[in-house]
Each structure stands twice: as structure tokens, then as C-alpha cells.
Scaffold this motif. Structure first.
Motif, mmCIF file in Angstrom:
data_model
loop_
_atom_site.group_PDB
_atom_site.id
_atom_site.type_symbol
_atom_site.label_atom_id
_atom_site.label_comp_id
_atom_site.label_asym_id
_atom_site.label_seq_id
_atom_site.Cartn_x
_atom_site.Cartn_y
_atom_site.Cartn_z
ATOM 1 N N CYS A 173 0.820 -1.230 0.000
ATOM 2 C CA CYS A 173 0.000 0.000 0.000
ATOM 3 C C CYS A 173 0.852 1.277 0.000
ATOM 4 N N ILE A 174 2.081 1.196 -0.507
ATOM 5 C CA ILE A 174 2.923 2.395 -0.715
ATOM 6 C C ILE A 174 3.618 2.271 -2.073
ATOM 7 N N PRO A 175 4.105 3.383 -2.648
ATOM 8 C CA PRO A 175 4.807 3.289 -3.934
ATOM 9 C C PRO A 175 6.127 2.512 -3.817
ATOM 10 N N VAL A 176 6.460 1.816 -4.894
ATOM 11 C CA VAL A 176 7.728 1.095 -5.004
ATOM 12 C C VAL A 176 8.546 1.802 -6.083
ATOM 13 N N VAL A 177 9.790 2.150 -5.758
ATOM 14 C CA VAL A 177 10.614 2.960 -6.658
ATOM 15 C C VAL A 177 11.849 2.179 -7.075
ATOM 16 N N LYS A 178 11.994 2.010 -8.389
ATOM 17 C CA LYS A 178 13.079 1.171 -8.905
ATOM 18 C C LYS A 178 14.009 2.002 -9.794
ATOM 19 N N PRO A 179 15.315 2.011 -9.484
ATOM 20 C CA PRO A 179 16.238 2.769 -10.360
ATOM 21 C C PRO A 179 16.335 2.098 -11.732
ATOM 22 N N SER A 180 16.572 2.910 -12.770
ATOM 23 C CA SER A 180 16.609 2.332 -14.119
ATOM 24 C C SER A 180 17.827 1.422 -14.299
ATOM 25 N N MET A 181 18.859 1.593 -13.461
ATOM 26 C CA MET A 181 20.040 0.726 -13.524
ATOM 27 C C MET A 181 19.980 -0.220 -12.324
ATOM 28 N N PRO A 182 19.644 -1.497 -12.553
ATOM 29 C CA PRO A 182 19.386 -2.377 -11.398
ATOM 30 C C PRO A 182 20.645 -2.856 -10.652
ATOM 31 N N GLU A 183 21.850 -2.626 -11.203
ATOM 32 C CA GLU A 183 23.067 -3.176 -10.582
ATOM 33 C C GLU A 183 23.557 -2.307 -9.424
ATOM 34 N N THR A 184 22.663 -2.018 -8.472
ATOM 35 C CA THR A 184 23.043 -1.092 -7.394
ATOM 36 C C THR A 184 24.061 -1.687 -6.433
ATOM 37 N N THR A 185 24.097 -3.027 -6.319
ATOM 38 C CA THR A 185 25.080 -3.647 -5.416
ATOM 39 C C THR A 185 26.492 -3.381 -5.935
ATOM 40 N N ALA A 186 26.679 -3.592 -7.243
ATOM 41 C CA ALA A 186 27.988 -3.324 -7.860
ATOM 42 C C ALA A 186 28.317 -1.826 -7.759
ATOM 43 N N LEU A 187 27.302 -0.993 -7.974
ATOM 44 C CA LEU A 187 27.526 0.454 -7.892
ATOM 45 C C LEU A 187 28.008 0.850 -6.497
ATOM 46 N N GLY A 188 27.386 0.290 -5.441
ATOM 47 C CA GLY A 188 27.794 0.600 -4.069
ATOM 48 C C GLY A 188 29.253 0.256 -3.814
ATOM 49 N N ALA A 189 29.669 -0.920 -4.321
ATOM 50 C CA ALA A 189 31.074 -1.338 -4.147
ATOM 51 C C ALA A 189 32.006 -0.388 -4.910
ATOM 52 N N ALA A 190 31.577 0.046 -6.098
ATOM 53 C CA ALA A 190 32.384 0.979 -6.898
ATOM 54 C C ALA A 190 32.508 2.342 -6.196
ATOM 55 N N MET A 191 31.398 2.799 -5.605
ATOM 56 C CA MET A 191 31.424 4.087 -4.886
ATOM 57 C C MET A 191 32.397 4.030 -3.711
ATOM 58 N N ALA A 192 32.325 2.919 -2.939
ATOM 59 C CA ALA A 192 33.228 2.769 -1.784
ATOM 60 C C ALA A 192 34.683 2.742 -2.244
ATOM 61 N N ALA A 193 34.947 2.037 -3.363
ATOM 62 C CA ALA A 193 36.323 1.933 -3.873
ATOM 63 C C ALA A 193 36.823 3.284 -4.379
ATOM 64 N N GLY A 194 35.978 3.980 -5.125
ATOM 65 C CA GLY A 194 36.388 5.255 -5.730
ATOM 66 C C GLY A 194 36.548 6.379 -4.728
ATOM 67 N N ALA A 195 35.827 6.265 -3.585
ATOM 68 C CA ALA A 195 35.872 7.343 -2.582
ATOM 69 C C ALA A 195 36.994 7.145 -1.567
ATOM 70 N N ALA A 196 37.698 6.002 -1.631
ATOM 71 C CA ALA A 196 38.702 5.693 -0.604
ATOM 72 C C ALA A 196 39.835 6.715 -0.589
ATOM 73 N N GLU A 197 40.361 6.923 0.609
ATOM 74 C CA GLU A 197 41.513 7.818 0.774
ATOM 75 C C GLU A 197 42.674 7.250 -0.046
ATOM 76 N N GLY A 198 43.320 8.117 -0.821
ATOM 77 C CA GLY A 198 44.406 7.628 -1.676
ATOM 78 C C GLY A 198 43.920 7.306 -3.081
ATOM 79 N N VAL A 199 42.591 7.223 -3.260
ATOM 80 C CA VAL A 199 42.013 7.046 -4.612
ATOM 81 C C VAL A 199 41.282 8.341 -4.950
ATOM 82 N N GLY A 200 40.240 8.647 -4.148
ATOM 83 C CA GLY A 200 39.602 9.970 -4.198
ATOM 84 C C GLY A 200 39.055 10.404 -5.541
#
Length: 504
Positions: A422-449
Motif C-alpha cells: 500500500c505504498i509506492p515502489v521505486v526502482k532505479p533504471s540501472m538495477p546493478e546497485t550492489t555493484a555500484l555501491g562497491a564501486a562508490m566505496a572503492a572510488g571514494a577511498a583515501e588515496g584514490v579519491g
């Protein structure tokens, strides 16, 4: 591979990993096959990048995301696994859990909850390690000789990819550590008393690091040698990675991932919230050595996508997983048929290992279309039970649910989910969010930045919305009947053989 400025998916490749079922309730995977699949995916993804005229030397960091709790023990001198990986939903440790419970005052499953965030269950790595130590001679020997290393899949991959027996880095991150049941989620260290209770030697455990820092450098296996020396700098258990990939950085934001199982995580900010309604308290992420740790409440459903696989592989009523949507759409109702896929017992909010799968409410009219519909509905009802628990624990009802994972491509499922919640369900157009999360963590790391995690810098994701289309009364009626079916699925299985020598 993602573009660090726009978060656009540039190239990807996937390989299905074989699950082995050596006995009833046992689920295993071959750690070497998992490693080989990673090699193959890296190789193929890089080839696809070159076809797009993108230079591989632009790859600046690598992130790892993994199924959590799955347990591997390997020999650090040979680099060989000492047994197959025991997968998170494996049930062989039921008797181990019962033995351990006898040693807890009042047989209280929640005894370690305020240290680890978790109840005593077959689900978590500690009982899997205990089983391996009790049942696998080679592992017992390797521990005695000081050769054994334990890890969840992230540790096995990082160790292997950074050199393996030739200097590989033995580490994990706080999100994966928080799923072993050996980790103190307040001190962010392995808990000596809990390790002692399980009788697990602390020297086999990996070093715990944040989810975003340089762990080590890739020792290359690509034919071109192009990734040698690229830092591995992100590590998140899959559900935490999806939370990051969905940008749920504020308290009260939640996402549900529909994979083999279903996992709803709600960010509770910098202090752990302990559930009164059967949810787990887990670490959401710690995005840097000096960054604060954030916690989440989690509801876990063991069987979601796996039910569709079961319809395909065990019953043969569909030839491909995509077909289930077509079958369900043709009838648009389960015609009063309810499917509780408790193949591995029930996880949240019940934690009932004795439950088994049932299909009930069958009539002569019921056909495979109704069963397909009931299977999809089961995924939605299980999610509703978890959402109800999160709403009770947090006190602020969710006004929409962000979703991701392979099953979200099924539009019938997404519409059903919105109808049942009984609430809206919102889906991103790119479903690979798990891979994206890992990429964000890797790219944001100190020394990578190269990746900014400031909310202002994050590009808004285009989404598809599903709004509820049935009246709440009908939704409630169906949900109440589902709960009746759940009660009927409980108490089927006892791990004790019957005493009269006859089979039950």
C-alpha cells in the motif's frame, strides 16, 4: 565498470555460479569456481571496454561485494580451500545450534544480540565454522598447524587477488564482520568472549577494516596485465553495498534487494537500534578509516528469487525465470492459493528453522499459472512482514520503498509489491546497485579519491515508480490469509530422529 563522475554503467559481465546440494538442506559452492568467475568477469568486462575504445588504464580502483555469511576456510601455505564454501542459507548446522543453545542460560537465542546484533541461527558464519571444525578433519588439522584462514567470500577474493599464498592480504570489512556473529558491533572488533563461547581460535580470523580504504594492490591475472597494481579499495557485503548504491545515507531511508533471498535494510544512523520484532541489527557501512560507522535494521527472507529457480529446476513448470511473469500475468490472481517457500525454515521476523515450504488453498481449478502468481505474491508478503516490523521498531512508517536486484525486472512482481505494501515502489533504471555501491566505496577511498559521496555531488538516478492499484481492504484480506498459511508451515521438521525407530 562505472564512470566515477556520472555513476553510469560502462561495461559489465556476469557468470552464474553453480550451487551444490550434496544432502537435504545442504548448500555449497566451490571457492575456486567463485574466484575463476571473478577472473572471467574482469577479463570479459575489460574486453568490452576496449571495444568501446575506453582505455583500461583508466580503471583507478576495484571494489568487492559478496554474498555475506557464506563461509570458507583455506590453507594459507597452499592457497587451496580446505572444503567447499558453506552458503548462507545452508541448514546443516541446525544440530550445532541446538547444542550451543544448551550452553546458554535459559536457552535464549538472543543472548548475544546486544553485542553482535544477531540471534543464534544457522544463518551466520560462526556456527558454520564450528561445524567445519567439528566435522572436517583437514580443517581441524590446519587450525592445529596454524595454516588455516577463515573468511567470508570477500576475504577469500581479496586474499587471492592481492597475491594469495605469496603475500595476499587477509582482511574483511565491518559490514561482513558484523554477519559472522563473532564481531562486537560497538567496539568494532572481534569479541574474545563470543569467540571463546563458539571455541573459534581468533588467529584464523581476518583483520577488520573499514568499507572504503586501500586494502592492497591487484596482482594481475589478465592476459594484458592491465590491472596490475590497481588498488582494491572498497569492500561491502552485498546488502550494505545496495544500500550505498541506492544512496540511502540518511536515517530512515530503506531499500529492498530481490535476489536469491530478499533483504530489506533501513539506515538507523550512527547508533544501533535493537529490534523488538525479529529484525537484525547490522552495520550498514563505514566509508573510510576515520569516518563514523552507520548501522541498519535488517529483515532477511531466505527464499525470493530462489522460488522462481525452484519452479524452473525442480517442478519444470517454466523453462526460464522470465516466464514466471508471463504465467502470473495471464491469471492476475492466485485464486486463493498461498505459497510459503520456507525451504530453509523461516528467517525474519520468525527465526523458525522448523518451518518447511507449503502450497495451500488448492482446488481442482488451481493450475500452474496460479502457482506462479502465488510464488511471486509470497515474495511480496514476506517483504510486507519485514516492513511492518521495521515500521514498529523505527516508529516512522516508510512512505515508499526503494528496490533493486535481478527480480525487479519483473513488472508484475513490482506492481504486486506496491499493492501489498500500500505504498509506492521505486526502482532505479540501472538495477546493478550492489555493484555500484562497491564501486562508490572503492572510488571514494583515501588515496584514490575519484568519487565524491557528498549528497550534493551525487547524480539523481532516473527511476520507475509503481503505485498501489488495489484497495487497502483487499490487500489486508490477502495478507491475513498469507499469515494463516505461514502458521501452517511451522513445526514440520525436527532434527531429532523419532525414538521408536520408525520414520515419521
Amino acid at each position: 565498470v562505472f564512470n566515477a563522475k556520472t555513476a553510469e554503467l560502462l561495461s559489465h559481465h556476469q557468470v552464474e555460479i553453480q550451487q551444490k546440494f550434496p544432502k537435504e538442506g545442504w548448500v555449497e559452492q566451490d571457492p575456486k569456481e567463485i574466484l575463476k568467475s571473478v577472473h572471467e568477469c574482469v577479463e570479459k568486462t575489460c574486453e568490452k571496454l576496449q571495444q568501446l575504445n575506453i582505455d583500461i588504464s583508466n580503471i583507478k580502483a576495484i571494489g568487492v561485494s559478496n554474498q555475506r555469511e557464506t563461509t570458507v576456510v583455506w590453507d594459507k601455505t597452499t592457497g587451496e580451500p580446505l572444503y567447499n564454501a558453506i552458503v548462507w542459507l545452508d541448514l546443516r548446522t541446525q544440530s550445532t545450534v541446538e547444542q550451543l543453545l544448551k550452553r546458554i542460560p535459559g536457552q535464549n537465542k538472543a543472548f548475544f544480540k546486544f553485542r553482535t546484533g544477531l540471534p543464534l541461527s544457522t544463518y551466520f558464519s560462526a556456527v558454520k565454522i564450528r561445524w567445519l571444525l567439528d566435522n572436517v578433519e583437514e580443517i581441524k588439522q590446519a587450525v592445529a598447524d596454524g595454516r588455516a584462514m577463515f573468511g567470508t567470500i570477500d576475504s577469500w577474493l581479496i586474499w587471492s587477488l592481492t597475491g594469495g599464498k605469496n603475500g595476499g592480504i587477509h582482511c574483511t570489512d565491518v559490514t561482513n564482520a558484523s554477519r559472522t556473529m563473532l564481531f562486537n558491533i560497538h567496539s568494532l572488533e572481534w569479541d574474545p568472549e563470543v569467540c571463546q563461547f563458539f571455541d573459534i581460535p581468533m588467529e584464523v580470523l581476518p583483520k577488520v577494516r573499514s568499507s572504503s580504504e586501500i586494502y592492497g594492490l591487484m596482482v594481475c591475472f589478465l592476459k594484458s596485465g592491465a590491472l596490475t597494481g590497481v588498488p582494491i579499495s572498497g569492500c561491502l557485503g552485498d546488502q550494505s553495498a545496495a544500500l550505498v548504491g541506492q544512496m540511502c545515507f540518511q536515517d530512515g531511508q530503506a531499500k529492498n534487494t530481490y535476489g536469491t533471498g530478499c533483504f530489506l535494510l533501513c539506515n538507523t544512523g550512527q547508533k544501533p537500534v535493537f529490534s523488538e520484532h525479529g529484525l537484525l541489527t547490522t552495520i550498514a557501512y563505514k566509508l573510510g578509516r576515520d569516518k563514523p560507522v552507520c548501522y541498519a535494521l535488517e529483515g532477511s527472507v531466505a527464499i525470493a528469487g530462489a522460488v522462481v529457480r525452484w519452479l524452473r529446476d525442480n517442478l519444470g513448470i517454466i523453462k526460464s525465470t522470465q516466464e514466471v511473469e508471463k504465467l502470473a500475468a495471464e491469471v492476475g490472481t492466485s485464486y486463493g492459493c498461498y505459497f510459503v517457500p520456507a525451504f530453509s525454515g523461516l528467517y525474519a521476523p520468525y527465526w523458525e528453522p522448523s518451518a518447511r515450504g507449503i502450497i495451500c488453498g488448492l482446488t481442482q481449478f488451481t493450475n500452474k499459472n496460479h502457482i506462479a502468481f502465488a510464488a511471486l505474491e509470497a515474495v511480496c508478503f514476506q517483504t510486507r512482514e519485514i516492513l511492518d516490523a521495521i515500521n514498529k521498531d523505527c516508529g516512522i512508517p516508510l512512505n515508499q520503498l526503494q528496490v533493486d536486484g535481478g527480480m525487479t525486472n519483473n513488472k508484475v512482481l513490482m506492481q504486486l509489491q506496491s499493492d501489498i505494501l500500500c505504498i509506492p515502489v521505486v526502482k532505479p533504471s540501472m538495477p546493478e546497485t550492489t555493484a555500484l555501491g562497491a564501486a562508490m566505496a572503492a572510488g571514494a577511498a583515501e588515496g584514490v579519491g575519484i568519487w565524491s559521496l557528498n549528497p550534493g555531488d551525487l547524480t539523481a538516478v532516473t527511476c520507475e515508480r509503481f503505485e498501489p492499484q488495489i484497495n487497502p481492504e483487499e490487500s489486508e484480506f490477502r495478507y491475513e490469509r498469507w499469515k494463516k498459511a505461514v502458521v501452517k508451515s511451522m513445526g514440520w521438521e525436527t532434527s531429532q530422529p523419532p525414538s521408536n525407530g520408525k520414520s515419521e
